[in-house]
Write an enzyme that holds these catalytic residues in place. Sequence first.
Site, mmCIF file in Angstrom:
data_model
loop_
_atom_site.group_PDB
_atom_site.id
_atom_site.type_symbol
_atom_site.label_atom_id
_atom_site.label_comp_id
_atom_site.label_asym_id
_atom_site.label_seq_id
_atom_site.Cartn_x
_atom_site.Cartn_y
_atom_site.Cartn_z
ATOM 1 N N ASP A 74 -6.959 2.471 8.227
ATOM 2 C CA ASP A 74 -7.000 2.551 6.764
ATOM 3 C C ASP A 74 -6.343 1.333 6.123
ATOM 4 O O ASP A 74 -6.836 0.788 5.132
ATOM 5 C CB ASP A 74 -6.283 3.813 6.274
ATOM 6 C CG ASP A 74 -7.162 5.043 6.462
ATOM 7 O OD1 ASP A 74 -8.391 4.858 6.651
ATOM 8 O OD2 ASP A 74 -6.620 6.158 6.429
ATOM 9 N N ASP A 113 -2.844 0.293 10.573
ATOM 10 C CA ASP A 113 -3.855 1.204 11.127
ATOM 11 C C ASP A 113 -5.207 0.907 10.483
ATOM 12 O O ASP A 113 -5.336 -0.030 9.700
ATOM 13 C CB ASP A 113 -3.450 2.673 10.914
ATOM 14 C CG ASP A 113 -3.306 3.008 9.434
ATOM 15 O OD1 ASP A 113 -3.673 2.165 8.578
ATOM 16 O OD2 ASP A 113 -2.829 4.111 9.117
ATOM 17 N N GLU A 148 0.836 -1.189 0.000
ATOM 18 C CA GLU A 148 0.000 0.000 0.000
ATOM 19 C C GLU A 148 0.880 1.250 0.000
ATOM 20 O O GLU A 148 1.797 1.381 0.807
ATOM 21 C CB GLU A 148 -0.864 -0.052 1.266
ATOM 22 C CG GLU A 148 -1.535 1.246 1.624
ATOM 23 C CD GLU A 148 -1.987 1.259 3.090
ATOM 24 O OE1 GLU A 148 -1.689 0.297 3.836
ATOM 25 O OE2 GLU A 148 -2.631 2.238 3.469
ATOM 26 N N ASP A 156 -0.444 -0.782 6.034
ATOM 27 C CA ASP A 156 -0.172 -0.125 7.312
ATOM 28 C C ASP A 156 -0.944 -0.790 8.435
ATOM 29 O O ASP A 156 -2.029 -1.335 8.221
ATOM 30 C CB ASP A 156 -0.603 1.347 7.247
ATOM 31 C CG ASP A 156 0.386 2.165 6.440
ATOM 32 O OD1 ASP A 156 1.505 1.664 6.226
ATOM 33 O OD2 ASP A 156 0.023 3.277 6.029
#
Length: 635
Positions: A502, A500, A425, A498
């Site tokens: 998102d 997180d 990503e 990531d």
Amino acid sequence: MPETKNRYTAADIQVLEGLEAVRRRPSMYIGSTDERGLHHLVYEIVDNSIDEAMAGFCDRIDIVIMPDGSVRVSDNGRGIPIDKHPRTGKSALETVMTYLHAGGKFDSQAYKVSGGLHGVGAAVVNALSSKMSVEVTRDGKLYRQDYERGKAAGQLKVSSNGASQTGTTTWFLPDTDIFGETQFNFSTLTERFREMAFLTKGIWIHFLDERSGQRITYYFEGGIKSFVRRLNKDRGTVHEPFYMERGVEGSIVEVAIQYNDSFNESTFAFANCIHTIDGGTHLTGFRSALTRVLNDYARRQKILKDNDPNLSGEDTREGLVAVVSVKLPEPQFEGQTKTRLGNAEMKGIVESALGEELGTWLEEHPSDARRIIEKCLTAQRARDAARKARDLVIKKGFMDDSVLPGKLADCSERNPEVRELYLVEGPSAGGSAKEGRDRRFQAILPLRGKILNVEKARPDKMLAHEEIKAIITALGAGFGEDLDLAKLRYHRVIIMTDADVDGAHIRTLLLTFFFRYMRDLIERGHLYIAQPPLYRVQYRRDVRWFYSDKERDAYLSKLKDGKGVTIQRYKGLGEMNPNQLWETTMDPDIRTVLSVNVEDAMRADTIFTQLMGEEVAPRKSFIQSHYDQVRNLDV
Ligand code: 0RA
């Protein structure tokens, strides 16, 4: 409801085998002695109460998990009979609890809804419990008998309680000699109880976990109609649910249908409350009635003109949410996992019952009918377009590696078995990964921007999407029905996003894509999720990475003084330099990657539907409340 047979007499029970066989080979009766088998004990007992409810005599079941690992199940049915059994000379209750029906195997559900005594399950549970007791209230009396490892531990005790209510309470403690695992799982049980409640209109199921104090009650007035509403909760729907129930030749057919504005089908078929994942005759009958009735209606209304082709089965199943539930006296379950209904007569029974009922409903609900037909026609047109798009795309060399995507940083190794493809990503993370990797066997495909939500797009749209196109081309194995893993260019496909919210979202979108279009790739164990660290902690000159708050805190608490400690939280992969990314996440010698598996495709499907629903709010809250688990996501 099926017409209940004549009043029960003790002679109805076919005997007679002791329970030693069950203790000798428990798996033959409950499938396994692991966690699954353990939970199966509870289902067996609750099933008996459900049968009593289906016979129309019970509307409440209470289940309690006790802190000592025992379980109590009570119902307000008629109470297990206690009259004397002619063959055993013992009470019907004791007979039911301490003898096995001939042929009472794990796969034999024959006693269900059959009007006979539903005893097999209880005897099996008894055999596998170090202690068990059953209390029956009926005729103003309270009866109780205790058992140990399948044998009566004393006489049937009778006391007069003068109460007018009736019912059965069963308590048991699973035998630790048999079960490796004796911890019940709250959510495993609630899922099953919810399903049971959906499938048994009007039943109240109260569940209390005394270990934690958690409690939950299920009641669905509308039965499977509530089920389809629930499945469509976060979606746009095309009409109010269609629902029918009909008794035919001693069987019951129940169907609920509601189309939504998505493109996927979710049909759940049950036979005697058992989820027939592999379908069977009832599902076949359902599908053929649906296609036939919708085509008939569309022709009669001249929505389909003389020269128009019929709607295909697939066309009638886009956006379909349906539950088919049949109850029949002697179900035959086939296949390795016994999850396909085999009774040939069920096809015709479901087909004609649904055919008539749905035909009438369409006539009586012309605007709903028109919207459904429109939806099917859209599906038909889109399928046509998709076919053309696919042919075009394949012609253009989709499966040809001379046209690999420009941003793919390929590896030098030629053997697909050792080649890895990282789907990364974000462009900066992609850059670090390209630099940090071992370029002999690790290839990098950086993904930019949003990944298409394939749940909301048809194949032609999907193929127009750059990132998806790049993934398909890089892998070289095609997709959908044309997927050919023999052509797969990398045997490890690793999603690296990531750590997180998102990142979790993008990962979910990617998983959805693989799930829908390359499921075999998941099933064959080719798909993985990289595990980047969350923290970098430096203590003097010692640098360590941590993958959870817990690990980090455990380490910090061991440091004597807090001086000289720097804690860095990694928000994105892009914050790591190539070296760090290699050391923490990509080096095969130290990294951990999670293998993604489709253990339970249906469950994943439901979760995907929930995650991918049109409305944004529920998806967000799912991802947030499950954030800890998302790290260990098993699709
Ligand atoms: C057969 C006949 C009758 C009751 C039951 C079975 C029965 C079994 C279970 C197992 C758990 N709960 C149950 N509740 C009822 C009653 C026959 C009669 O009274 O006429």
